[in-house]
Enzyme design. Structure first.
Site, PDB file in Angstrom:
ATOM      1  N   ASP A 197       0.977  -1.168  -0.084  1.00  0.00           N
ATOM      2  CA  ASP A 197      -0.041   0.086  -0.005  1.00  0.00           C
ATOM      3  C   ASP A 197       0.637   1.403  -0.016  1.00  0.00           C
ATOM      4  O   ASP A 197       2.128   1.226   0.376  1.00  0.00           O
ATOM      5  CB  ASP A 197      -0.791   0.118   1.309  1.00  0.00           C
ATOM      6  CG  ASP A 197      -0.080  -0.090   2.469  1.00  0.00           C
ATOM      7  OD1 ASP A 197       0.544  -1.165   2.817  1.00  0.00           O
ATOM      8  OD2 ASP A 197      -0.220   1.033   3.342  1.00  0.00           O
ATOM      9  N   GLU A 264      -0.049  -0.867   5.893  1.00  0.00           N
ATOM     10  CA  GLU A 264       1.011  -0.278   6.702  1.00  0.00           C
ATOM     11  C   GLU A 264       0.949   1.057   7.165  1.00  0.00           C
ATOM     12  O   GLU A 264       1.132   1.597   8.017  1.00  0.00           O
ATOM     13  CB  GLU A 264       2.491  -0.633   6.253  1.00  0.00           C
ATOM     14  CG  GLU A 264       3.416  -0.192   6.995  1.00  0.00           C
ATOM     15  CD  GLU A 264       3.896   1.104   6.874  1.00  0.00           C
ATOM     16  OE1 GLU A 264       4.717   1.450   7.844  1.00  0.00           O
ATOM     17  OE2 GLU A 264       3.686   1.824   5.988  1.00  0.00           O
TER      18      GLU A 264
END
Length: 595
Positions: A197, A264
């Site tokens: 991400d 994250e």
């Protein structure tokens, strides 16, 4: 050696690096050969470091830990001789035993234009898929914004066919990925972690980018776009290393796992959190030889490269502030609207920031100018001088403020629905990274204490973390404080470095990668490894005692950093990350430094 002593080592080496501009003698000090400096006993000078070296050595003990090092200064007064390696030991660069020929052949391939362009396109293609992570993402089964991860999975399958043909891939919580490369021996596996991400790009900044934020464009030097630094190099770099080893027919002795999270950038609870639970169920506690995640990197400081694998993490807490007030028509406003009260609170919080603090039992290291040496010496016994030193360091090193104290950043704000309607509910979120000698509880008490006078000033009830604080009589509204995303985290356990095989293996791998680089920009081959501070491995703490945060990204290889406009990775820097992952896998394969 204790981690604090290793940081002492780093400081000493930095001081030597600073002296490098004054004397050729220091060229030897930055190498890994045995080195001793003998000086005239009468005036006890140490080359170009002269008598002021004593003050600098005092600095080391102050800023680190006042840790007793038996024999460190033994014979100083009479002999005035320092054995550099006794004071400042470093491991030797580590080349994988039995794989030297393979490594040499791989470096030849890595240096070819064909390989470079293919690798750069692997990263560029990953960047072109906007796997943006939002704080308010719902469950993967319910929120369609997760579906972009499916496209990213398909890209990885097409780009790394041998990985997907030979490794076992498990989708965890729908979109997080775990790859297992089964080894031939029954030893603890190596885990390499990264995340797929990226932080969203603010549409208002699109025109500020040199190249479009999701172009993945390689301009001959830089690979442009969001995620090019954080952390798609970790994903594509480790996969490229494995794919290349598979092309050579390599079969690992030690099992290697790759774990890729999906959120994250908001704490990792959906991705890494699920991966951690999955690995705990399938492998058990303390089941991994070592875990290496993104984190520290390296930088050229005065002709010596300093690499800082992180062995500790700050704590974490996001505090949400809700200001709830009566609504109404804006033609009849109160003295302060809810937005005004929230602004008053934010102003008060920013007027009273967490001050950085030098704590004698904690760690901060840097190469200090001569103007601070006397103050450092005085601060060993004077709290007043210690505080003065801290104040001076703020001016000397901008990073000191962030690294030596709890940080606070008001990052989110919202409220109001129409220009002629008084806002009934407004809010803001303050992000905190908690210094290692503090705690979430201490932060909550401080935050509540700052908020209480603001609430009293505006006749507001204060509800702080589930409790009513202060006056409980009639009020005009409510200020509510709470954990915004259930993200509270205490500072992490510190990974061992003293006599630690995993730390020595990682250090040796870093040094061998740095000293055999393929880049063309003339990076110094003199290198030092010393522990640092990072974040974001909370979900893996019970899988091993040996967790390191190090992605081998050079400071000069990020065009403008991460999480901002013009994020870009230097192509040659990405190539070195691939080499680092390759060497780490090979070094761990048959090493007796790991369980």
């Amino acid at each position: 050696m204790h981690s604090t002593d290793r940081q002492l080592c780093a400081l000493f080496r930095r001081m030597v690096a600073l002296a490098d501009h004054q004397t050729p003698l220091m060229d030897k000090a930055s190498s890994h050969d045995d080195f001793a400096v003998s000086v005239d006993k009468a005036d006890c000078e140490l080359g170009a470091l002269d008598k002021e070296f004593a003050s600098l050595l005092s600095l080391v003990f102050l800023v680190q830990r006042f840790w007793p090092l038996p024999g460190l200064l033994h014979g100083w007064a009479s002999e005035c001789v320092i054995d550099f390696d006794d004071l400042c030991p470093q491991v030797q660069p580590l080349t994988p035993p039995g794989h030297e020929a393979l490594l040499e052949s791989l470096d030849e391939e890595f240096g070819s234009s064909e390989f470079k362009l293919k690798a750069y396109e692997s990263l560029g293609g990953a960047v072109r898929i906007p796997t943006e992570c939002y704080d308010d993402l719902g469950l993967p089964s319910e929120d369609p914004r997760w579906e972009i991860e499916t496209k990213f999975h398909e890209y990885l399958e097409s780009r790394f066919p041998l990985v997907h043909a030979n490794l076992k891939r498990t989708k965890v919580n729908t979109y997080a990925l775990v790859y297992e490369w089964k080894g031939t021996e029954n030893v603890k596996p190596l885990l390499l972690a990264a995340h797929m991400d990226v932080v969203p790009v603010n549409p208002a900044t699109y025109d500020d980018w040199i190249n479009p934020p999701y172009s993945g464009y390689y301009d001959g030097e830089w690979i442009w776009g969001r995620g090019s630094c954080d952390d798609k190099p970790g994903v594509t770099g480790s996969l490229t290393a494995v794919e290349t080893l598979l092309e050579r027919g390599f079969v690992p002795s030690r099992t290697v796992l790759l774990a890729f999270g999906i959120d994250e950038e908001r704490g990792g609870y959906t991705g890494a959190g699920a991966i951690g639970k999955y690995l705990l169920e399938t492998h058990g506690p303390d089941s991994f030889a070592m875990i290496v995640d993104e984190g520290g990197g390296y930088d050229d400081l005065n002709g010596t490269v300093f690499a800082t694998p992180a062995v500790a993490e700050k704590g974490y807490l996001d505090i949400r502030m809700d200001v709830l007030t009566p609504g109404g028509h804006s033609s009849r406003p109160p003295k302060h609207t809810g937005i005004g009260i929230l602004a008053d609170l934010i102003t008060e919080l920013e007027a009273r920031p967490h001050e950085p603090e030098l704590v004698r039992g904690r760690t901060y290291y840097q190469d200090f100018p001569a103007s601070l040496r006397k103050l450092v010496q005085q601060s060993q016994t004077s709290d007043k001088k210690l505080r003065e030193l801290g104040d001076r360091l703020i001016d000397f090193d901008p990073m000191f403020y962030a690294m030596s104290g709890t940080t606070q950043a008001i990052d989110l704000v919202g409220g109001g629905v129409k220009v002629n309607a008084l806002p009934e509910a407004v809010w803001a979120v303050a992000n905190h990274r908690i210094v290692d000698h503090s705690s979430p509880a201490e932060l909550i008490n401080r935050f509540t204490g700052i908020t209480l006078p603001v609430a009293a000033k505006h006749n507001m009830t204060l509800e702080a973390f589930g409790k009513t604080v202060g006056s409980q009589g009639p009020s005009w509204g409510t200020i509510r404080l709470y954990d915004a995303f259930n993200s509270s985290l205490v500072p992490a356990p510190v990974t061992l470095t003293a006599g630690s095989g995993p730390y020595e293996l990682l250090s040796g791998t870093i040094l061998s990668t740095l000293q055999t680089y393929l880049r063309t920009d003339g990076l110094p081959t003199s290198a030092v490894v010393s522990p640092g501070l990072s974040s974001d491995t909370r979900h893996y703490w019970n899988l091993t005692k040996h967790i390191f945060r190090y992605g081998h990204r050079g400071a000069a290889d990020a065009y403008n950093g991460a999480h901002t406009i013009n994020e870009a990775m230097r192509g040659e820097g990405f190539l070195e990350q691939i080499r680092y992952f390759t060497r780490l896998i090979l070094n761990a394969d048959q090493s007796d430094l790991l369980e």
